[in-house]
Design an enzyme around this catalytic site. Structure first.
Site, PDB file in Angstrom:
ATOM      1  N   CYS A   2      -0.634  -2.864  -5.521  1.00 15.37           N
ATOM      2  CA  CYS A   2      -1.727  -3.774  -5.186  1.00 15.37           C
ATOM      3  C   CYS A   2      -1.387  -4.631  -3.979  1.00 15.37           C
ATOM      4  O   CYS A   2      -0.249  -5.034  -3.794  1.00 15.37           O
ATOM      5  CB  CYS A   2      -2.034  -4.679  -6.368  1.00 15.37           C
ATOM      6  SG  CYS A   2      -2.305  -3.808  -7.917  1.00 15.37           S
ATOM      7  N   ARG A  27      -0.879   0.424   0.910  1.00 14.49           N
ATOM      8  CA  ARG A  27      -0.155   0.309  -0.356  1.00 14.49           C
ATOM      9  C   ARG A  27      -0.805   1.131  -1.458  1.00 14.49           C
ATOM     10  O   ARG A  27      -0.184   1.412  -2.476  1.00 14.49           O
ATOM     11  CB  ARG A  27      -0.070  -1.162  -0.778  1.00 14.49           C
ATOM     12  CG  ARG A  27       0.759  -2.020   0.159  1.00 14.49           C
ATOM     13  CD  ARG A  27       0.694  -3.476  -0.221  1.00 14.49           C
ATOM     14  NE  ARG A  27       1.412  -3.770  -1.449  1.00 14.49           N
ATOM     15  CZ  ARG A  27       2.696  -4.115  -1.505  1.00 14.49           C
ATOM     16  NH1 ARG A  27       3.404  -4.193  -0.405  1.00 14.49           N
ATOM     17  NH2 ARG A  27       3.277  -4.382  -2.653  1.00 14.49           N
ATOM     18  N   TRP A  76      -4.693  -1.320  -7.682  1.00 15.06           N
ATOM     19  CA  TRP A  76      -4.341   0.037  -8.100  1.00 15.06           C
ATOM     20  C   TRP A  76      -4.354   0.015  -9.615  1.00 15.06           C
ATOM     21  O   TRP A  76      -3.561  -0.680 -10.244  1.00 15.06           O
ATOM     22  CB  TRP A  76      -2.961   0.416  -7.551  1.00 15.06           C
ATOM     23  CG  TRP A  76      -2.592   1.862  -7.706  1.00 15.06           C
ATOM     24  CD1 TRP A  76      -2.943   2.903  -6.885  1.00 15.06           C
ATOM     25  CD2 TRP A  76      -1.765   2.430  -8.726  1.00 15.06           C
ATOM     26  NE1 TRP A  76      -2.387   4.070  -7.340  1.00 15.06           N
ATOM     27  CE2 TRP A  76      -1.661   3.817  -8.461  1.00 15.06           C
ATOM     28  CE3 TRP A  76      -1.110   1.913  -9.841  1.00 15.06           C
ATOM     29  CZ2 TRP A  76      -0.933   4.676  -9.269  1.00 15.06           C
ATOM     30  CZ3 TRP A  76      -0.380   2.768 -10.651  1.00 15.06           C
ATOM     31  CH2 TRP A  76      -0.288   4.133 -10.364  1.00 15.06           C
ATOM     32  N   ASN A 102      -0.600  -8.811  -9.130  1.00 16.34           N
ATOM     33  CA  ASN A 102       0.076  -7.540  -8.916  1.00 16.34           C
ATOM     34  C   ASN A 102       1.147  -7.419  -9.981  1.00 16.34           C
ATOM     35  O   ASN A 102       1.890  -8.369 -10.236  1.00 16.34           O
ATOM     36  CB  ASN A 102       0.714  -7.496  -7.521  1.00 16.34           C
ATOM     37  CG  ASN A 102       1.288  -6.130  -7.202  1.00 16.34           C
ATOM     38  OD1 ASN A 102       1.021  -5.156  -7.897  1.00 16.34           O
ATOM     39  ND2 ASN A 102       2.062  -6.049  -6.128  1.00 16.34           N
ATOM     40  N   GLY A 103       1.245  -6.232 -10.622  1.00 16.43           N
ATOM     41  CA  GLY A 103       2.260  -6.035 -11.648  1.00 16.43           C
ATOM     42  C   GLY A 103       1.627  -5.698 -12.982  1.00 16.43           C
ATOM     43  O   GLY A 103       0.454  -5.318 -13.077  1.00 16.43           O
ATOM     44  N   GLU A 481      12.043  17.965  -0.060  1.00 13.82           N
ATOM     45  CA  GLU A 481      11.180  17.058   0.683  1.00 13.82           C
ATOM     46  C   GLU A 481       9.948  17.786   1.215  1.00 13.82           C
ATOM     47  O   GLU A 481       8.834  17.238   1.203  1.00 13.82           O
ATOM     48  CB  GLU A 481      11.954  16.405   1.822  1.00 13.82           C
ATOM     49  CG  GLU A 481      11.160  15.450   2.682  1.00 13.82           C
ATOM     50  CD  GLU A 481      10.603  14.251   1.939  1.00 13.82           C
ATOM     51  OE1 GLU A 481       9.757  13.544   2.519  1.00 13.82           O
ATOM     52  OE2 GLU A 481      10.984  14.018   0.771  1.00 13.82           O
ATOM     53  N   LYS A 485       6.123  16.656   0.214  1.00 12.98           N
ATOM     54  CA  LYS A 485       5.096  16.302   1.189  1.00 12.98           C
ATOM     55  C   LYS A 485       3.816  17.109   0.961  1.00 12.98           C
ATOM     56  O   LYS A 485       2.708  16.583   1.085  1.00 12.98           O
ATOM     57  CB  LYS A 485       5.613  16.543   2.617  1.00 12.98           C
ATOM     58  CG  LYS A 485       6.572  15.495   3.097  1.00 12.98           C
ATOM     59  CD  LYS A 485       5.888  14.159   3.307  1.00 12.98           C
ATOM     60  CE  LYS A 485       6.858  13.007   3.204  1.00 12.98           C
ATOM     61  NZ  LYS A 485       7.266  12.662   1.860  1.00 12.98           N
ATOM     62  N   GLU A 488       2.043  15.759  -2.140  1.00 16.97           N
ATOM     63  CA  GLU A 488       1.457  14.446  -1.880  1.00 16.97           C
ATOM     64  C   GLU A 488       0.165  14.547  -1.072  1.00 16.97           C
ATOM     65  O   GLU A 488      -0.811  13.838  -1.350  1.00 16.97           O
ATOM     66  CB  GLU A 488       2.448  13.573  -1.100  1.00 16.97           C
ATOM     67  CG  GLU A 488       3.630  13.076  -1.907  1.00 16.97           C
ATOM     68  CD  GLU A 488       4.600  12.276  -1.058  1.00 16.97           C
ATOM     69  OE1 GLU A 488       5.096  11.247  -1.540  1.00 16.97           O
ATOM     70  OE2 GLU A 488       4.870  12.683   0.093  1.00 16.97           O
ATOM     71  N   HIS A 504      17.833  33.178 -10.805  1.00 19.64           N
ATOM     72  CA  HIS A 504      17.984  32.647 -12.159  1.00 19.64           C
ATOM     73  C   HIS A 504      16.668  32.134 -12.732  1.00 19.64           C
ATOM     74  O   HIS A 504      16.657  31.279 -13.622  1.00 19.64           O
ATOM     75  CB  HIS A 504      19.030  31.537 -12.159  1.00 19.64           C
ATOM     76  CG  HIS A 504      20.382  32.002 -11.727  1.00 19.64           C
ATOM     77  ND1 HIS A 504      21.272  32.623 -12.574  1.00 19.64           N
ATOM     78  CD2 HIS A 504      20.980  31.983 -10.501  1.00 19.64           C
ATOM     79  CE1 HIS A 504      22.365  32.942 -11.912  1.00 19.64           C
ATOM     80  NE2 HIS A 504      22.216  32.565 -10.651  1.00 19.64           N
ATOM     81  N   LYS A 607       1.859   3.241  -1.682  1.00 23.22           N
ATOM     82  CA  LYS A 607       3.010   3.197  -0.789  1.00 23.22           C
ATOM     83  C   LYS A 607       4.212   2.551  -1.463  1.00 23.22           C
ATOM     84  O   LYS A 607       5.343   3.016  -1.334  1.00 23.22           O
ATOM     85  CB  LYS A 607       2.636   2.423   0.479  1.00 23.22           C
ATOM     86  CG  LYS A 607       3.747   2.356   1.527  1.00 23.22           C
ATOM     87  CD  LYS A 607       4.028   3.721   2.096  1.00 23.22           C
ATOM     88  CE  LYS A 607       5.057   3.682   3.205  1.00 23.22           C
ATOM     89  NZ  LYS A 607       5.425   5.023   3.667  1.00 23.22           N
TER      90      LYS A 607
END
Length: 612
Positions: A2, A27, A76, A102-103, A481, A485, A488, A504, A607
């Site tokens: 947030c 964010r 969020w 926020n939290g 990575e 990406k 995401e 395997h 973010k």
């Protein structure tokens, strides 16, 4: 997650608050709102689900008076879905008080039950409204917003940043924080509060980070900080080292594209001032590395992949055992920590809650802590014994790119400093490695010149539903990575595997036409490893996969077996990842763009993950 903004000063609250929310959009959020006290002393609030533009449209259709005091928020969703009713601000004291948060308030159910029993009513499903109603109740009892805050924060459990205004006390904003970021912006005749300096950097570059369990009161010409008990607290002002223009697109089609092009600068700036007369020089680490006999990297997401590369480099150069742990798992497995253990946290924002709690856990158990971070004044560096700042500049796109390569650079500098301290590399060996590291930015520029070819490949693959990534040794974290990406940004199934693990189990995923990216090590670095990766390529090609190889220029052994080769300049084994990851960043960006997706703000992502 947030975004929070508070303002006291001139009659321009809405301008400052909405501008601040725009700058912290990166964010991640799903609703937005503002609350302003007008010149006559009346509180007005507006909030809407959706992007900030929805709120702005609502304010144009139904304007609220501007004023000199206000708070704003992008949410969020955690408790309750992204609806108008669940958006912040939430009101208390019969609409005279507004609060943003926020939290997560972990004991909100018990508090809500108590308030319901007293006859209070609730209009949302959120934990935040419980704090707002509780604060309103305490205000009626105590007649002071600051004292009401003290009473309330002592009862809240969990992580929170709270900002509140009350129409009976125009001209002040009160805030408090526990395990969640809050920063003061110091202006002239005006002051600011925010979850991120980006919210106010266009107005002032003078800032103060609020410490753990502290309350702040801002007025136009004063700032007061105390602990939760009311005792004065010491603060450490700092200057933000970048300006508002650095967080603007500057003509680029997306922040992510702009930030990928800044990969070379992020590496170069992280090296700046840390190499002197051919050797590494980092006085910020003095005393922290003495006697270190084991290292843990703790991180999450992209930062954890940077840590994995650190395992290879530091064990090779400094001969110290190194582990990498997801920060959210670290403290729950009860790791063995001693005074000789160095716990290195990696976080772009310095506010990642899982990582912050891992650092606190390590310190409580006697380990040393070092933060690798991109954000000055943030919580994790302040909780650590030392900080090694990357200098990537503001990274706005949710998916990390330039911060990742800056983190790898900082980790390599740490490894060379340890090698110098322990005598495991000679001065000549360290100098040779530093020369290669300093050459990376120029080589990255060469990789960026292949953007157009990578874009063509990505647009050709726009309908792809799954992609695999393979790598060995330092190529494995690059494969991880690359897959992250793509997940995401393009919302498709993507997995990264160690190439040797293929037989395997993962080889069962190979089917005709599936794209497989293979990070090919240089034959000059380890000829045997190179041969094994070529064998892996032959195995998947024989089963119909479409092979896209990332290989160094002139690697003719790859050409007969790869459908596409994305070349990177020659580099030493440990520096290849810094080059090999760039085409994967570009590919994810372009594939998402080809699908018409928002590359800067992917769905469901934030973010800075400031809740556990």
């Amino acid at each position: 997650m947030c975004g929070i903004v508070g303002y006291v000063g001139r009659e321009r609250s809405l301008e400052v608050l909405l501008g601040g929310l725009k700058r912290v959009e990166y964010r991640g959020y799903d609703s937005a709102g503002v609350a302003v006290i007008d010149p006559s002393g009346v509180l007005h609030a507006a909030k809407r689900a959706g992007k900030l533009g929805v709120l702005e449209d609502a304010l144009r259709a139904h304007p609220i008076p501007d004023g000199a005091t206000g708070i704003a928020h992008t949410r969020w969703a955690t408790h309750g879905g992204p609806t108008d009713g669940n958006a912040h601000p939430h009101l208390g004291d019969d609409g005279r008080l507004a609060l943003v948060h926020n939290g997560i308030i972990e004991n909100f159910t018990e508090l809500k039950t108590e308030l319901l029993a007293e006859g209070f009513e609730f209009a949302s499903e959120t934990d935040t409204e419980v704090a707002a109603v509780l604060l309103g109740r305490e205000y009626r009892r105590l007649g002071s917003l600051v004292e009401a805050f003290r009473a309330v924060v002592g009862r809240l459990e969990g992580a929170f940043t709270l900002l509140a205004v009350h129409q009976d006390e125009p001209g002040i904003v009160v805030g408090a924080r526990r395990n969640s970021p809050l920063v003061i912006g110091l202006g002239e005749g005006e002051n600011f509060l925010a979850s991120d300096v980006a919210a106010f950097v266009e107005h002032t570059r003078k800032a103060v980070a609020i410490g753990q369990d502290q309350i702040v009161v801002i007025a136009p010409d004063s700032v007061t900080v105390t602990d939760f008990a009311g005792n004065p607290a010491e603060v450490e002002p700092f200057d933000v080292t970048w300006d508002a223009a650095a967080a603007d697109k500057g003509g680029w089609s997306s922040f992510m594209l702009k930030e990928i092009t800044e990969d070379p600068t992020a590496v170069a700036d992280t090296l700046l001032g840390r190499v002197h007369e051919g050797d590494v020089r980092m006085p910020e680490l003095d005393g922290v590395l003495d006697g270190v006999d084991r290292i843990f990297f703790v991180a999450a997401g992209t930062a954890a992949h940077a840590g994995r590369l650190g395992v290879y480099a530091i064990e090779k150069w400094a001969r110290v055992p190194v582990d990498v742990e997801f920060a959210h798992e670290f403290r729950y497995r009860d790791p063995i920590l001693t005074p000789g253990t160095l716990v290195v946290s990696i976080s772009q924002s310095g506010e990642t809650m899982d990582t912050l709690m891992a650092v606190k856990y390590a310190r409580e158990r006697g380990a040393r802590t070092l933060s690798i971070c991109n954000t000055q004044g943030s919580s994790i560096p302040r909780e650590s014994d030392a900080a090694l700042y990357t200098h990537a500049g503001p990274e706005v796109a949710v998916a990390s790119t330039k911060a990742f390569v800056a983190q790898i650079t900082a980790i390599y500098l740490l490894g060379l400093e340890l090698a110098k301290l322990r005598g495991t590399l000679t001065a000549a060996e360290r100098q040779a490695l530093l020369v290669e590291l300093q050459a990376v930015p120029g080589k990255m520029l060469q990789v960026l010149e292949t953007h157009e070819r990578i874009a063509e490949l990505a647009h050709w693959m726009a309908d792809t539903r799954a992609v695999l990534f393979l790598g060995r040794h330092v190529g494995y974290p690059v494969a991880l990575e690359g897959a992250l990406k793509l997940k995401e940004l393009a919302y498709i199934h993507a997995e990264g595997f160690p190439a040797g693990e293929l037989k395997h189990g993962p080889i069962a995923l190979i089917e005709p036409g599936i794209p497989v990216f293979v990070v090919v090590p240089s034959p000059r670095g380890d000829a045997e490893l190179h041969k094994k990766v070529i064998s892996n390529i032959q195995e998947i090609r024989a089963r119909g996969a479409r092979v896209i190889a990332i290989a160094e220029l002139g690697d003719v052994a790859v050409l007969p077996f790869a459908d596409e080769v994305l070349p990177i300049p020659l580099a030493g084994p440990f520096f290849e990842p810094l080059l090999a990851v760039v085409p994967l960043q570009i590919f994810a960006l372009e594939l998402a763009s080809a699908k018409g997706l928002d590359v800067d703000q992917p769905r469901n992502l934030a973010k800075s993950v400031t809740v556990e």
